[in-house]
Design a protein around this motif. Sequence first.
Motif: not given
Length: 378
Positions: A29-34, A38-39, A254-258, A264-275
Amino acid sequence: MGRGRVRWAGLGLVAAVLAGCGQVAPPAPEPPAPVPSVTAPSAPVPPAAPQAAGAQETLVVADFGGDTVTFVDPAAGAVGSVRVGTAPWGVALGPDGRAWVAAAEGVGVVDTASRRVTATVPYRTASGPVTTGEYRGGGMGIALSPDGTRVYVGVNVPGKQGVLEVIDTATRQVTDVVQVGRRPFDVVVARDGHEVYAVGHDSFDVTAVDAGTLRPRRMEVAPYGTEGGLGSWLKPHYAEVASDGRLLLPFEGERLAVLDPADGRVTVRPMTADTHQHGTALAPDGTLLVVGTGPIGGSDHGPSLTVRAPDGGERVIPLDGPHEEVAVSRDGRTAYVTGGFSRPGGWDGVTVVDLTSGRTHRVAAGKLPLGVVVLPSR
């Protein structure tokens, strides 16, 4: 009352906890810093009004394993039910207190004050025999326009593209039909009502429908790609509209699609639950709740509720058994997670989660409940 084990994870620990489901090796996934949170609200979010002493919320759940909706006291369980149609999936609550329930053969209209069905609105689209189960035809995701004048319901047509049917709430008639993606699990509406979004599970997309012209446009949302087609697990399910207008779609813990619906652009953020993940809700302060249904690969974790803060930090609260959808109390302190499951499995009740302590307790209610809404406190 049971106490849920709470697993905390900040974004700084993401690299250590993210794991694939064993089916696809996705790019990192892309790093969150740049990119900002999202909320993060574009305008201040008003605080929820505190509940009066002794006030008690009531839930309405759609009994996917039956033909009813059930009224639920979160402390005691079921307090009544009414028949609405076969295998009801989603439920939406109008400002007038009417609940609109997407069943296989039509939308049931429930007066929640009197607890009776006042109408059934048949679909205009033929979706095959009225059946039950994960792949049944008929209504799935459902939502109302902000002014309460329209209901938007996603209708599954087995083996074909789905449709979005538009219902006039005054006449209780279908006024328009728009083609959308396959198996529209969820339907959500822009906060100003100008667009409606249907999540196409089997077509890896979100269809944006202009509320005025009803012109649709497709936006692919496939952070793992579309390999595997209809047989893939890595598909979109449910979505929330953030305060900045972007859509939040979780994948696999694992991934939050924003999704920015403007381009129509999708940015991906990491998630942690792995389920594997399904239902979503937004708390009044912008906290995102996501239901984890359990593993789809050998290394995946079990069922859980992810509590994702506006800054991206997450808590993962384990749940006992599969669940499907979630609603949040009006004060933002409690989550109600339905024990039904769109796939085989699940159980007949609701898990109540204290979002401060992580404590959970289960109440028996309904028959494999999926959709859930919270009625005003009494």
